[in-house]
Design a protein around this motif. Structure first.
Motif, PDB file in Angstrom:
ATOM      1  N   LYS A   1       5.727   5.902  -0.472  1.00  0.00           N
ATOM      2  CA  LYS A   1       6.921   5.416   0.225  1.00  0.00           C
ATOM      3  C   LYS A   1       8.188   5.748  -0.568  1.00  0.00           C
ATOM      4  O   LYS A   1       9.205   6.166   0.000  1.00  0.00           O
ATOM      5  CB  LYS A   1       6.836   3.908   0.446  1.00  0.00           C
ATOM      6  N   ALA A   2       8.139   5.555  -1.885  1.00  0.00           N
ATOM      7  CA  ALA A   2       9.302   5.834  -2.729  1.00  0.00           C
ATOM      8  C   ALA A   2       9.650   7.319  -2.690  1.00  0.00           C
ATOM      9  O   ALA A   2      10.828   7.692  -2.617  1.00  0.00           O
ATOM     10  CB  ALA A   2       9.028   5.384  -4.159  1.00  0.00           C
ATOM     11  N   LEU A   3       8.615   8.173  -2.734  1.00  0.00           N
ATOM     12  CA  LEU A   3       8.864   9.617  -2.686  1.00  0.00           C
ATOM     13  C   LEU A   3       9.386  10.045  -1.323  1.00  0.00           C
ATOM     14  O   LEU A   3      10.254  10.920  -1.226  1.00  0.00           O
ATOM     15  CB  LEU A   3       7.587  10.381  -3.030  1.00  0.00           C
ATOM     16  N   ASP A   4       8.875   9.422  -0.249  1.00  0.00           N
ATOM     17  CA  ASP A   4       9.369   9.738   1.093  1.00  0.00           C
ATOM     18  C   ASP A   4      10.847   9.361   1.223  1.00  0.00           C
ATOM     19  O   ASP A   4      11.631  10.074   1.857  1.00  0.00           O
ATOM     20  CB  ASP A   4       8.549   8.992   2.153  1.00  0.00           C
ATOM     21  N   PHE A   5      11.209   8.220   0.622  1.00  0.00           N
ATOM     22  CA  PHE A   5      12.608   7.797   0.668  1.00  0.00           C
ATOM     23  C   PHE A   5      13.490   8.811  -0.058  1.00  0.00           C
ATOM     24  O   PHE A   5      14.557   9.188   0.422  1.00  0.00           O
ATOM     25  CB  PHE A   5      12.762   6.414   0.031  1.00  0.00           C
ATOM     26  N   ARG A   6      13.040   9.255  -1.214  1.00  0.00           N
ATOM     27  CA  ARG A   6      13.810  10.239  -1.984  1.00  0.00           C
ATOM     28  C   ARG A   6      13.959  11.535  -1.197  1.00  0.00           C
ATOM     29  O   ARG A   6      15.036  12.135  -1.157  1.00  0.00           O
ATOM     30  CB  ARG A   6      13.125  10.501  -3.326  1.00  0.00           C
ATOM     31  N   ASP A   7      12.878  11.970  -0.534  1.00  0.00           N
ATOM     32  CA  ASP A   7      12.950  13.184   0.284  1.00  0.00           C
ATOM     33  C   ASP A   7      13.918  13.010   1.445  1.00  0.00           C
ATOM     34  O   ASP A   7      14.669  13.937   1.785  1.00  0.00           O
ATOM     35  CB  ASP A   7      11.562  13.546   0.820  1.00  0.00           C
ATOM     36  N   ALA A   8      13.911  11.815   2.055  1.00  0.00           N
ATOM     37  CA  ALA A   8      14.809  11.559   3.184  1.00  0.00           C
ATOM     38  C   ALA A   8      16.262  11.573   2.739  1.00  0.00           C
ATOM     39  O   ALA A   8      17.143  12.085   3.440  1.00  0.00           O
ATOM     40  CB  ALA A   8      14.463  10.218   3.833  1.00  0.00           C
ATOM     41  N   LEU A   9      16.539  11.022   1.551  1.00  0.00           N
ATOM     42  CA  LEU A   9      17.893  11.047   0.998  1.00  0.00           C
ATOM     43  C   LEU A   9      18.330  12.493   0.761  1.00  0.00           C
ATOM     44  O   LEU A   9      19.460  12.887   1.095  1.00  0.00           O
ATOM     45  CB  LEU A   9      17.931  10.239  -0.299  1.00  0.00           C
TER      46      LEU A   9
ATOM     47  N   GLU B   1       0.830  -1.199   0.000  1.00  0.00           N
ATOM     48  CA  GLU B   1       0.000   0.000   0.000  1.00  0.00           C
ATOM     49  C   GLU B   1       0.870   1.255   0.000  1.00  0.00           C
ATOM     50  O   GLU B   1       1.935   1.307   0.606  1.00  0.00           O
ATOM     51  CB  GLU B   1      -0.904   0.010   1.243  1.00  0.00           C
ATOM     52  N   ASN B   2       0.411   2.271  -0.693  1.00  0.00           N
ATOM     53  CA  ASN B   2       1.097   3.569  -0.751  1.00  0.00           C
ATOM     54  C   ASN B   2       2.546   3.437  -1.240  1.00  0.00           C
ATOM     55  O   ASN B   2       3.445   4.119  -0.744  1.00  0.00           O
ATOM     56  CB  ASN B   2       1.077   4.247   0.626  1.00  0.00           C
ATOM     57  N   ALA B   3       2.775   2.552  -2.227  1.00  0.00           N
ATOM     58  CA  ALA B   3       4.135   2.306  -2.710  1.00  0.00           C
ATOM     59  C   ALA B   3       4.758   3.585  -3.257  1.00  0.00           C
ATOM     60  O   ALA B   3       5.928   3.895  -2.984  1.00  0.00           O
ATOM     61  CB  ALA B   3       4.126   1.218  -3.782  1.00  0.00           C
ATOM     62  N   THR B   4       3.983   4.344  -4.036  1.00  0.00           N
ATOM     63  CA  THR B   4       4.512   5.580  -4.618  1.00  0.00           C
ATOM     64  C   THR B   4       4.882   6.574  -3.532  1.00  0.00           C
ATOM     65  O   THR B   4       5.948   7.204  -3.584  1.00  0.00           O
ATOM     66  CB  THR B   4       3.479   6.199  -5.565  1.00  0.00           C
TER      67      THR B   4
END
Length: 840
Positions: free
Chosen positions: A412-420, A407-410
């Motif tokens: 999660k991916a965007l949150d990871f990019r923001d965290a990086l 769920e909410n894969a997109t």
């Protein structure tokens, strides 16, 4: 003998200056292409490290003859070499490849192709744009008062060329071929940096603008892009005056809020037939002056020049701003605001082949610099090459996205990019990077950026990605013709064999060997460290484990730090601090790890971090006594004597009557400094000798302690003397180093200590050292054997012993001599040189 044959002979003898003198005596218009090629070769041969003007001269001689020598190996090799030593590996690679086509199998050419590929895959610069910007502004700061005086005095506008030349010198430290204008608006002087219609150049110009010193901004406005001119502004062409009121314009909306212009100017029709390029330039310049340069870049999506007016009613070019506003478009005047608001979204048709080039799997993304995306997808490199020549790297992080399922894969991916992105900003600092957007593909996620200091960006990104648990990640330049740089790769790591008895890569027998290096109050810590390094190198070579796995191993880290801290020198503390961080994930509950890491941080002048890790260590293993000893010293240093005494109380409860804790308790009550608290040995008898001034190792111990805290007055004196920030200064990494001008040369000056240690050096000695450098007395040295050498670098130890590195230009070899603090020579040694310059 023919002149060219004689030049060949002189070249074989290394007599490049005679070639230059002979061929420069022939007027340029009378030299043949072959002569210019030989002259370019001679300038390449004369050029040494840092002599960019000679390589530039070679380019000026060689470039006009490209068509004539298109398939000639030597010409292509020579121009490639000039680009290569100007740190322009993009065009260098192109010409080296053409040289190889003309002489298949040539090993020297292939070596340089391989090296260019490596340097374009992972860009390495003599100075990063961050360093170049700091140095350029420091130099500008030193001349700006004189520049203002020259502008004010030039009432008749007779010295414009001299004024521009003086301003150009500092600007070109950061920006090659910079376009700029100077002015005065009645209140402040103005420096206008022009992107010359190229949107991608706005980014480095804005970065440069934003880092102008406050002292400069007191007197100067720094603009990116020409501002809108008065409606009566005119351009002169052969006596013909043309203004924006003389030009008719038709507007056609295109895409992304831009318009296409069709222009007609009756006054320019005669010139259009004879010199259409000049007409294009005039109309582009008039458009820029009418709108302002940033607005023109933002809004004009193309131009055409007609030889007759269109049937539809036009607007005058002078009325273009109002016409654009009526269309709902914003006329940007500030480059920063424009770039911040210029992100656009894009969608692509993804390639479903997992083995295709990176980014071809992209489904959708955002960017504020579309030129990089377009160039990459089209296998072009114009933008990234333009950046590269100024010490700027444009690239992207990439990593797999299969772990962001469910769920909410997109999201999660965007949150990871923001965290990086956040992690890189925090660790590398915001002036190291500008993020441009990112993209999501079928297989990978991408985070795009401009690296003003690529090493700092990649180190910060790698640290985050390693901690994230992601299986792999890479950095890739915005070039299709190079590979990627692996930052994380757990997919290829097999689990190493762990000794069940020790829980480590070290076996019980290995630990016995390490213990054998330790005696009662002394030890063979250098041998211990050497043994550990050999153990890791051998294990990696044999494939039993990777270096990363070794660095994460808790037992190896503990022994590594034990050896380094007992060697008790700044550089060893620095090495331990660098090594230990990777094992933090395995250090839970281990007070020894937190104690040793805190100590290494403290001796590297990273005191806040040292306190943080000491506090954490006390929580992780409160029964480990020595973490309380460390915590007591640091709490006292940071103004918490009550907390420091509480730490001593905790320690004495664990080791009643301990000499170190009792001594620390007395010193806390006495208000001792951290350096005073550190000036002790564990053994009471040895410490008694130290306090009495009878310890032979006292100077070495004091040198290590000197690197713990900064003497602000001493450091300020060093900055006043050397102004190192002007010269691409790097500090605490682990040394303090900068290229320093001595006469016409730049000499690397490296203080083999951090700024804390540097701040304790005698100001009188530093002034003496600087005066001797400035005098040029050390600039050359002739050893007993061999020819004269030219000074390349000076290394200064905490004892003020100096090592001088000299290069023998004829042999391209190097030797080193050592001098005591009074300048007297004490020994001499010779060692191998650096990379060789290419020869035809």
């Amino acid at each position: 003998m023919e002149l060219l044959e004689q030049c060949q002979l002189w070249c074989e003898q290394g007599d490049y200056q005679t070639i230059v003198d002979t061929l420069e005596a022939i007027p340029a218009g009378q030299r043949t292409p072959e002569m210019d090629s030989e002259l370019g070769r001679a300038y390449n041969g004369l050029a040494g490290e840092g002599q960019r003007e000679l390589y530039q001269k070679a380019l000026e001689l060689l470039r006009p003859h490209e068509e004539y020598f298109e398939k000639d190996h030597c010409w292509n090799y020579r121009i490639a070499s000039a680009y290569y030593y100007l740190d322009e590996e993009g065009p260098a690679l192109y010409y080296f490849k053409k040289a190889l086509e003309a002489r298949h199998g040539d090993e020297d050419t292939q070596e340089y192709i391989d090296d260019c590929m490596d340097r374009l895959t992972l860009p390495r610069f003599e100075k990063t744009f961050r360093q170049r910007t700091r140095q350029a502004w420091a130099v500008f700061e030193g001349i700006e008062a004189e520049l203002r005086a020259m502008i004010e005095a030039d009432t008749l506008r007779e010295k414009g060329g001299e004024i521009l030349a003086k301003c150009r010198r500092p600007l070109e430290i950061a920006l090659k071929d910079v376009a700029f204008e100077l002015g005065f608006n009645g209140e402040k002087y103005e420096l206008i940096l022009s992107p010359e219609g190229n949107r991608s150049r706005l980014f480095p110009l804005v970065y440069f603008q934003q880092h102008a010193p406050a002292s400069v901004l007191e007197h100067w406005n720094i603009w990116v892009g020409r501002q809108p001119a008065d409606a009566d502004f005119t351009l002169d062409c052969g006596g013909q005056q043309v203004s924006a009121r003389d030009v008719q314009v038709w507007l056609e909306p295109v895409h992304n809020g831009q318009v296409r212009l069709t222009l007609f100017c009756e006054k320019l029709l005669p010139l259009l037939e004879t010199d259409s390029d000049q007409v294009w330039w005039m109309l582009s310049a008039l458009t820029d002056q009418t709108l302002g340069e940033v607005a023109a870049i933002a809004l004009i999506g193309g131009m055409e020049v007609y030889t007759a007016p269109k049937d539809e009613p036009p607007v005058l070019l002078a009325e273009l701003p109002q016409a654009l506003r009526r269309m709902g478009l914003r006329l940007w005047s500030d480059a920063v605001e424009y770039l911040d608001a210029s992100y656009l979204s894009y969608e692509l048709e993804p390639v479903e082949d997992p083995s295709a080039d990176w980014r071809l799997d992209v489904v959708a993304g955002t960017t504020c610099l579309p030129a990089l995306i377009n160039d990459y997808l089209s296998a072009r490199s114009a933008t990234v090459d333009d950046y590269h020549r100024n010490g700027i790297a444009a690239g992207f992080f990439l990593y797999p996205i299969q772990g962001f399922g469910g769920e909410n894969a997109t999201e999660k991916a965007l949150d990871f990019r923001d965290a990086l992105e956040d992690a890189v900003y925090e660790q590398a600092e915001e002036d190291a990077v500008t993020f441009l957007g990112g993209a999501t593909g079928l297989y990978c996620g991408y985070l795009d950026f401009i690296g003003w200091d690529l090493h700092a960006v990649l180190q910060a990104g790698q640290d985050f990605l390693e901690q994230s648990g992601i299986p792999w990640a890479q950095f890739h330049s915005f070039r299709r013709d190079v590979g990627g740089v692996t930052l994380v790769n757990r997919e290829e790591e097999k689990e190493p064999e762990i000794c069940p008895e020790t829980g480590s890569l070290l076996s019980a027998e290995n630990i016995e060997t390490l213990e054998s290096f330790v005696e009662d109050n002394t030890g063979y810590y250098g041998k211990m460290l050497h043994w550990l390094q050999e153990f890791v190198e051998t294990g990696v070579e044999e494939g039993r484990f990777t270096e990363k796995q070794a660095r994460r191993d808790l037992q190896i880290a503990l022994w590594y730090a034990y050896a380094c801290t007992n060697l008790d020198e700044y550089l060893y503390y620095y090495r331990a601090a660098q090594w230990m961080k990777d094992s933090e994930r395995n250090a839970a509950g281990c007070g020894t790890w937190y104690y040793r890491y805190s100590v290494t941080l403290m001796y590297c002048n990273r005191l806040e971090e040292a306190l943080e890790y000491a506090e954490r260590g006390a929580r992780e293993e409160p029964d480990y006594p020595w973490i309380w000893l460390q915590l007591g010293k640091l709490r006292a240093h940071f103004g918490d004597p009550a907390g420091a005494l509480q730490a001593v109380k905790q320690g004495l409860a664990l080791v009643p009557g301990d000499y170190e804790f009792l001594t620390l308790e007395q010193e806390i009550h006495a208000g001792a400094t951290l350096e005073q608290m550190l000036c002790h040995w564990i053994n009471p008898e040895a410490d008694s000798l130290l306090q009495a001034g009878n310890d032979a190792d006292a100077e070495e111990k004091q040198n290590a302690i000197a690197c713990v805290t900064v003497n602000e007055a001493g450091l300020a004196a060093f900055y006043r003397m050397f102004r190192p920030e002007q010269y691409g200064y790097t500090r605490n990494d682990p040394d303090c180093q900068f290229p320093y001008p001595v006469g016409e040369r730049q000499v690397v000056v490296s203080f083999r200590m951090n700024e804390a240690g540097l701040s304790k050096l005698s100001a009188d000695w530093l002034q003496w050292f600087k005066d001797r450098l400035d005098s040029g007395d050390w600039l050359t040295h002739t050893p007993e054997e061999g020819p004269q050498g030219v000074l390349e670098a000076v290394f200064v130890a905490q004892s003020c012993r100096m090592g001088f590195v000299y290069r023998q230009p004829e042999e391209n070899d190097y030797f080193q001599i050592f001098r005591d603090r009074d300048g007297s020579e004490c020994s001499e040694a010779r060692f191998a040189g650096y990379r060789q310059k290419p020869e035809d």
